[in-house]
Motif scaffolding. Structure first.
Motif, PDB file in Angstrom:
ATOM      1  N   GLU A  82       0.830  -1.232   0.000  1.00  0.00           N
ATOM      2  CA  GLU A  82       0.000   0.000   0.000  1.00  0.00           C
ATOM      3  C   GLU A  82       0.853   1.265   0.000  1.00  0.00           C
ATOM      4  O   GLU A  82       0.366   2.341  -0.331  1.00  0.00           O
ATOM      5  N   ASP A  85       3.539   3.938  -4.861  1.00  0.00           N
ATOM      6  CA  ASP A  85       2.716   4.621  -5.866  1.00  0.00           C
ATOM      7  C   ASP A  85       2.726   3.782  -7.148  1.00  0.00           C
ATOM      8  O   ASP A  85       3.642   3.861  -7.954  1.00  0.00           O
ATOM      9  N   TRP A  86       1.673   2.987  -7.309  1.00  0.00           N
ATOM     10  CA  TRP A  86       1.646   2.053  -8.440  1.00  0.00           C
ATOM     11  C   TRP A  86       1.266   2.739  -9.745  1.00  0.00           C
ATOM     12  O   TRP A  86       1.311   2.120 -10.805  1.00  0.00           O
ATOM     13  N   ASP A  87       0.867   4.008  -9.694  1.00  0.00           N
ATOM     14  CA  ASP A  87       0.522   4.721 -10.931  1.00  0.00           C
ATOM     15  C   ASP A  87       1.752   5.265 -11.635  1.00  0.00           C
ATOM     16  O   ASP A  87       1.670   5.774 -12.746  1.00  0.00           O
ATOM     17  N   PHE A  88       2.887   5.197 -10.953  1.00  0.00           N
ATOM     18  CA  PHE A  88       4.131   5.672 -11.550  1.00  0.00           C
ATOM     19  C   PHE A  88       4.341   4.941 -12.886  1.00  0.00           C
ATOM     20  O   PHE A  88       4.279   3.712 -12.938  1.00  0.00           O
ATOM     21  N   PRO A  89       4.534   5.691 -13.986  1.00  0.00           N
ATOM     22  CA  PRO A  89       4.568   5.026 -15.299  1.00  0.00           C
ATOM     23  C   PRO A  89       5.893   4.328 -15.569  1.00  0.00           C
ATOM     24  O   PRO A  89       6.842   4.931 -16.039  1.00  0.00           O
ATOM     25  N   THR A  90       5.929   3.053 -15.234  1.00  0.00           N
ATOM     26  CA  THR A  90       7.162   2.310 -15.456  1.00  0.00           C
ATOM     27  C   THR A  90       6.822   0.833 -15.648  1.00  0.00           C
ATOM     28  O   THR A  90       5.795   0.362 -15.173  1.00  0.00           O
ATOM     29  N   GLN A 134       3.142  -2.240 -17.789  1.00  0.00           N
ATOM     30  CA  GLN A 134       3.172  -1.156 -16.802  1.00  0.00           C
ATOM     31  C   GLN A 134       2.785  -1.722 -15.433  1.00  0.00           C
ATOM     32  O   GLN A 134       1.845  -2.539 -15.348  1.00  0.00           O
ATOM     33  N   SER A 136       1.196  -0.446 -13.087  1.00  0.00           N
ATOM     34  CA  SER A 136      -0.181  -0.100 -12.688  1.00  0.00           C
ATOM     35  C   SER A 136      -1.187  -1.110 -13.253  1.00  0.00           C
ATOM     36  O   SER A 136      -2.306  -1.200 -12.768  1.00  0.00           O
ATOM     37  N   GLN A 137      -0.769  -1.842 -14.283  1.00  0.00           N
ATOM     38  CA  GLN A 137      -1.687  -2.797 -14.918  1.00  0.00           C
ATOM     39  C   GLN A 137      -1.479  -4.233 -14.430  1.00  0.00           C
ATOM     40  O   GLN A 137      -1.917  -5.180 -15.067  1.00  0.00           O
ATOM     41  N   GLN A 143       2.212  -7.468  -8.557  1.00  0.00           N
ATOM     42  CA  GLN A 143       3.056  -6.337  -8.146  1.00  0.00           C
ATOM     43  C   GLN A 143       4.002  -6.776  -7.032  1.00  0.00           C
ATOM     44  O   GLN A 143       5.197  -6.437  -7.032  1.00  0.00           O
TER      45      GLN A 143
END
Ligand SMILES: Nc1ncnc2c1ncn2[C@@H]1O[C@H](COP(=O)(O)OP(=O)(O)OP(=O)(O)O)[C@@H](O)[C@H]1O
Length: 251
Positions: A82, A85-90, A134, A136-137, A143
């Motif tokens: 938690e 930051d899983w939205d970080f584009p990588t 990514q 986030s996906q 993850q």
């Protein structure tokens, strides 16, 4: 004996309220160690303060007998899911390559050897097919595996993992514990924040029982007793017994 982590008189406070008090222990090398205690006991705080991520009110931490800053490369850290930051584009592969930066430096490009090591770490956790995806996906359990691969790619000597089993299915949990056991057999030291009291004796050689103060630290068969759990969980122990979380525990 060589001690990968030594903590002396560690006190940590948030807004003047101590959440860890005078904690002292010395971790033996090559063990798989469970950090166990109720919600709010200070387990994550203990790891973060050892890693210098939050300030200490008092106390000393030594890594192989030296200050943390000198030895930080020898440490791998898998944070609570938690907290990331899983939205970080990588991509998954890039996340794993970050584990190599201690070896290659932040401003140099990863070599093909680094990439091969990162890919082999992804393979070990069954995520090679997702290298370009990514983060986030990915699902929560995926993850978590990518973060584990990052720690493996780092090739550290001490690993701190904050609840690596949260949100993963039973098969993934078994795969992760097999990997951690393999690391231990390579002489590495692994400390894991863990909530499931039923699996403590199966998974861990040593246990650190924490509730703001250190309750006990030692070999699981000596430390993981009804009396010590009572000291650690207090009134909450009966709730755990009712919920079945202690059914495997022999008093
Ligand atoms: N950033 C913060 N600011 C203020 N208080 C905090 C902060 N982070 C944690 N705390 C408090 O410190 C105490 C210890 O928190 P910590 O997250 O270390 O516990 P934990 O044992 O890891 O808990 P859990 O099992 O619920 O994950 C708790 O009372 C918590 O509310």
């Amino acid at each position: 004996m060589e001690h990968p982590v030594t903590v002396e008189n560690l006190t940590v406070a948030y807004h003047q309220k101590p959440v860890l008090r005078e904690v002292e222990f010395s971790v033996p090398k090559g063990k798989l160690i469970g950090i166990v205690g109720p919600n709010g006991a200070g387990k994550s705080t203990l790891i973060k303060s050892i890693l210098g991520l939050i300030p200490r009110a008092s106390g000393e931490v030594q890594i192989f007998g030296k200050p943390y800053k000198q030895e930080r490369r020898r440490i791998g850290y898998v944070p609570q899911r938690e907290s990331v930051d899983w939205d970080f584009p990588t991509s998954a592969l890039d996340v794993v390559l970050m584990g190599r930066y201690g070896h290659i430096g932040w401003f140099r490009r990863p070599s093909s050897k680094d990439k091969a090591l990162a890919m082999s770490a992804l393979e070990k956790v069954g995520m090679a097919d997702y290298a370009d995806r990514q983060i986030s996906q990915l699902s929560g359990g995926q993850q978590q595996r990518v973060f584990l691969a990052r720690a493996l790619a780092q090739d550290a000597e001490i690993y701190f993992m904050d609840e690596p089993f949260v949100g993963v299915d039973a098969a993934t949990e078994k795969a992760i514990i097999a990997l951690l056991t393999e690391l231990k057999h390579q002489g590495k030291t692994v400390l894991v924040v863990h909530h499931d009291l039923q699996t403590v004796t199966e998974y861990f050689d040593w246990v650190l029982l924490l509730n703001i103060r250190l309750i006990e630290f030692g070999p699981t068969e000596e430390v993981f007793t009804a009396e010590n759990l009572q000291k650690t969980y207090g009134g909450r122990l009966s709730l755990l017994q009712e919920s079945g979380n202690l059914s495997a525990f022999k008093a």
